[in-house]
Design a protein around this motif. Structure first.
Motif, short mmCIF file in Angstrom:
data_model
loop_
_atom_site.label_atom_id
_atom_site.label_comp_id
_atom_site.label_asym_id
_atom_site.label_seq_id
_atom_site.Cartn_x
_atom_site.Cartn_y
_atom_site.Cartn_z
N ILE A 1 2.42 127.78 -26.74
CA ILE A 1 3.00 127.60 -28.03
C ILE A 1 4.00 128.19 -29.27
O ILE A 1 2.51 128.58 -29.51
CB ILE A 1 3.37 125.95 -28.28
CG1 ILE A 1 2.41 125.73 -27.50
CG2 ILE A 1 4.37 125.15 -29.34
CD1 ILE A 1 2.71 123.65 -27.85
N GLU A 2 5.14 128.03 -29.07
CA GLU A 2 6.04 129.24 -30.22
C GLU A 2 6.24 128.32 -31.43
O GLU A 2 5.80 128.75 -31.95
CB GLU A 2 7.17 130.40 -29.64
CG GLU A 2 6.48 130.89 -28.50
CD GLU A 2 7.80 132.04 -28.14
OE1 GLU A 2 8.58 132.06 -27.89
OE2 GLU A 2 7.53 133.09 -27.97
N ASN A 3 7.41 127.10 -30.87
CA ASN A 3 7.56 126.35 -31.72
C ASN A 3 7.21 125.39 -31.71
O ASN A 3 8.28 125.03 -30.23
CB ASN A 3 8.83 127.20 -32.75
CG ASN A 3 9.87 126.80 -31.92
OD1 ASN A 3 10.58 127.87 -30.94
ND2 ASN A 3 10.64 126.10 -32.67
N ILE A 4 8.07 124.12 -32.14
CA ILE A 4 8.46 123.04 -31.97
C ILE A 4 9.28 122.55 -32.47
O ILE A 4 9.36 122.68 -34.28
CB ILE A 4 7.07 121.73 -32.59
CG1 ILE A 4 5.65 122.43 -31.10
CG2 ILE A 4 7.69 120.63 -31.45
CD1 ILE A 4 4.71 121.47 -31.84
N SER A 5 10.51 122.28 -31.96
CA SER A 5 11.26 121.48 -32.51
C SER A 5 11.81 119.69 -32.79
O SER A 5 11.44 119.17 -31.54
CB SER A 5 13.12 122.13 -32.15
OG SER A 5 13.01 123.66 -32.12
N LEU B 1 20.47 124.00 -37.22
CA LEU B 1 19.74 122.99 -37.77
C LEU B 1 19.08 123.27 -37.06
O LEU B 1 18.07 124.45 -37.01
CB LEU B 1 19.27 121.77 -36.54
CG LEU B 1 20.69 120.59 -35.68
CD1 LEU B 1 20.50 119.52 -35.27
CD2 LEU B 1 21.36 120.63 -37.52
N TYR B 2 17.31 122.94 -38.33
CA TYR B 2 15.92 123.96 -38.60
C TYR B 2 15.04 122.97 -37.28
O TYR B 2 15.04 121.85 -36.70
CB TYR B 2 15.67 123.30 -39.84
CG TYR B 2 13.97 123.28 -40.20
CD1 TYR B 2 13.75 124.29 -40.82
CD2 TYR B 2 13.09 122.55 -40.04
CE1 TYR B 2 12.35 124.55 -40.71
CE2 TYR B 2 11.09 122.72 -40.35
CZ TYR B 2 11.18 123.79 -40.38
OH TYR B 2 10.24 124.34 -41.30
N ILE B 3 14.66 124.11 -36.91
CA ILE B 3 13.62 124.08 -35.63
C ILE B 3 12.17 123.95 -35.59
O ILE B 3 11.77 123.91 -34.96
CB ILE B 3 14.47 125.33 -34.60
CG1 ILE B 3 13.91 126.64 -35.29
CG2 ILE B 3 15.59 125.10 -34.34
CD1 ILE B 3 14.37 128.09 -34.23
N GLY B 4 11.62 123.84 -36.80
CA GLY B 4 10.17 124.17 -37.12
C GLY B 4 9.96 125.33 -37.41
O GLY B 4 10.24 126.38 -37.54
#
Length: 263
Positions: free
Chosen positions: A178-182, A204-207
């Motif tokens: 996993i790279e990132n969670i939005s 938007l902020y993507i986490g």
């Protein structure tokens, strides 16, 4: 812009395949005055059969050679559905949505009141030549048999409420990283494959990066997606199916290109 790119706007490097061209040498023009008329007339007939250029015949021939080779490979494999696809579909967990001519593939399933979707693209595939180039000069180390890595985009929405969770992942060596969670307040914003939705997502902020989260949070989220069927078996299936689809699409591309050159 492709659907997969519109969803996550990921820079992709597609498989590198090149067809070498050949120059067709023209005979030297004779000194006699009547000769140019004959030469021009003969050239017009040839050009009319194969486009408008002098290299068309050579290119068409090279494309035909490559097409025959690839078709031979497919014939040896047989027309039957590969066993790994049969096994995957017989499990009855994921549905495969694959439109011929497109470079994206979507896996979908239901989990309770959730709709789960995984998207990946064959444009991430590295060719065998690419892999050999990366390992050039490395002794005693053979290039990996499977083209890696492949990006995947996971989305989860619920029928019981609004919102969408998007997860950017890398599929490599039979596992997901996993790279990132939005998170998006609107399911449409998080999942629609439109220019408008993509534009909204950009602002938007993507986490945070996933690996910056507390280890306990990372472990809990890994268990969360594993329970929803994002497993090692799916991670093995994605690159294998991507390679299978890329081969099919490449053969069709060769045939269409050759036909166009010969018009």
């Amino acid at each position: 812009m492709s659907a997969f790119a519109a969803l996550r706007t990921v820079a992709r490097v597609g498989p590198a395949r090149m067809v070498s061209g050949m120059r067709v040498a023209l005979a030297a023009r004779p000194l006699a005055r009547a000769a140019p008329v004959t030469v021009a007339r003969a050239f017009s007939v040839s050009a009319g059969r194969f486009g408008s250029g002098t290299t068309d015949i050579a290119l068409a021939a090279k494309l035909q050679e490559e097409l025959q080779y690839e078709q031979t490979q497919l014939a040896e494999a047989g027309d039957a559905t590969p066993e790994f696809i049969k096994t995957f579909t017989e499990e009855g967990v994921w549905a495969i949505n694959d439109t011929r001519g497109n470079d994206e593939v979507t896996l979908t399933r239901k989990f309770g009141d959730e709709h789960i979707r995984i998207m990946f693209s064959i444009a991430d595939i590295q060719t065998e030549d690419d892999l050999e180039g990366e390992h050039e000069g490395e002794e005693d180390e053979a290039p990996p048999a499977t083209a890696m890595p492949i990006r995947a985009s996971l989305s989860i929405t619920k029928t019981s409420g609004p919102g969408a969770v998007n997860v950017d992942m890398i599929c490599q060596e039979g596992s997901f990283s996993i790279e990132n969670i939005s998170y998006y307040d609107s399911a449409a914003t998080g999942t629609e494959l439109t220019a408008e939705a993509d534009w909204t997502r950009r602002g938007l902020y993507i986490g945070p990066q996933f690996d910056t989260l507390d280890v306990a949070v990372q472990d809990a989220f890994d268990a969360y997606i594993a329970e929803r069927g994002i497993s090692d078996s799916v991670a093995f299936f994605i690159p294998e199916y991507a390679a299978y689809k890329e081969q099919q699409e490449y053969v069709k591309w060769l045939g269409k290109l050759k036909k166009f050159i010969e018009l």
